[in-house]
Design a protein around this motif. Sequence first.
Motif, mmCIF file in Angstrom:
data_model
loop_
_atom_site.group_PDB
_atom_site.id
_atom_site.type_symbol
_atom_site.label_atom_id
_atom_site.label_comp_id
_atom_site.label_asym_id
_atom_site.label_seq_id
_atom_site.Cartn_x
_atom_site.Cartn_y
_atom_site.Cartn_z
ATOM 1 N N UNK A 126 0.821 -1.197 0.000
ATOM 2 C CA UNK A 126 0.000 0.000 0.000
ATOM 3 C C UNK A 126 0.862 1.257 0.000
ATOM 4 N N UNK A 127 0.343 2.290 -0.620
ATOM 5 C CA UNK A 127 1.011 3.576 -0.602
ATOM 6 C C UNK A 127 0.797 4.260 0.730
ATOM 7 N N UNK A 128 1.876 4.545 1.428
ATOM 8 C CA UNK A 128 1.820 5.191 2.733
ATOM 9 C C UNK A 128 1.834 6.706 2.592
ATOM 10 N N UNK A 179 0.218 12.491 -10.698
ATOM 11 C CA UNK A 179 -0.139 12.926 -9.365
ATOM 12 C C UNK A 179 -1.648 12.854 -9.187
ATOM 13 N N UNK A 180 -2.082 12.312 -8.046
ATOM 14 C CA UNK A 180 -3.480 12.193 -7.705
ATOM 15 C C UNK A 180 -3.711 12.806 -6.331
ATOM 16 N N UNK A 181 -4.846 13.418 -6.153
ATOM 17 C CA UNK A 181 -5.113 14.123 -4.907
ATOM 18 C C UNK A 181 -5.405 13.191 -3.740
ATOM 19 N N UNK A 182 -5.946 12.006 -4.005
ATOM 20 C CA UNK A 182 -6.420 11.132 -2.938
ATOM 21 C C UNK A 182 -5.725 9.781 -2.888
ATOM 22 N N UNK A 183 -4.584 9.663 -3.510
ATOM 23 C CA UNK A 183 -3.819 8.425 -3.429
ATOM 24 C C UNK A 183 -2.405 8.676 -3.917
ATOM 25 N N UNK A 184 -1.514 7.741 -3.629
ATOM 26 C CA UNK A 184 -0.231 7.721 -4.307
ATOM 27 C C UNK A 184 -0.444 7.288 -5.753
ATOM 28 N N UNK A 185 0.515 7.578 -6.622
ATOM 29 C CA UNK A 185 0.473 6.927 -7.929
ATOM 30 C C UNK A 185 0.439 5.411 -7.765
ATOM 31 N N UNK A 221 1.543 16.620 -1.337
ATOM 32 C CA UNK A 221 1.794 15.493 -0.449
ATOM 33 C C UNK A 221 0.519 14.692 -0.269
ATOM 34 N N UNK A 222 0.687 13.413 -0.011
ATOM 35 C CA UNK A 222 -0.425 12.516 0.264
ATOM 36 C C UNK A 222 -0.036 11.598 1.417
ATOM 37 N N UNK A 223 -0.994 11.327 2.307
ATOM 38 C CA UNK A 223 -0.819 10.372 3.389
ATOM 39 C C UNK A 223 -2.039 9.463 3.459
ATOM 40 N N UNK A 224 -1.809 8.181 3.601
ATOM 41 C CA UNK A 224 -2.912 7.275 3.843
ATOM 42 C C UNK A 224 -3.522 7.615 5.209
ATOM 43 N N UNK A 225 -4.830 7.434 5.339
ATOM 44 C CA UNK A 225 -5.526 7.889 6.539
ATOM 45 C C UNK A 225 -4.912 7.347 7.828
#
Length: 127
Positions: free
Chosen positions: A46-48, A103-109, A58-62
């Motif tokens: 999973x993308x952290x 780049x995606x707003x709600x996930x890693x690539x 930047x993106x972070x998993x919940x």
Amino acid sequence: QVQVVESGGGLVQAGGSLRLSCTASRLTFDDYVMGWFRQAPGKEREGVSCIGWRDSMTYYVDSVKGRFTISRDNAKNTLYLQMNSLKPEDTAMYYCAADARAWYSNSCPTLGDFGYWGQGTQVTVSS
């Protein structure tokens, strides 16, 4: 060829901290996406956290929001993941991923978006 190397994993008690580092030889960091993925036994990778080519990207998993911080130092070609307040469920092999250009707003690539991967560094959090 490009070589991606992670370091900083280890054994830590719940509530402790670790800082993971990643360097990529022969690859500059200033114009593509980098990320940290993890894989625990019996689970999919999973993308952290991922970071783009601007500081605001930047993106972070919940599950890690408020505890982990991703950063990059383009001058040193180094990616970091500061992990605080670690929990046993954070136990996994952590992988550095380099050279995505989406780049995606709600996930890693996606996994396939990254051109290079490190060998992984083990993080184990004891209760």
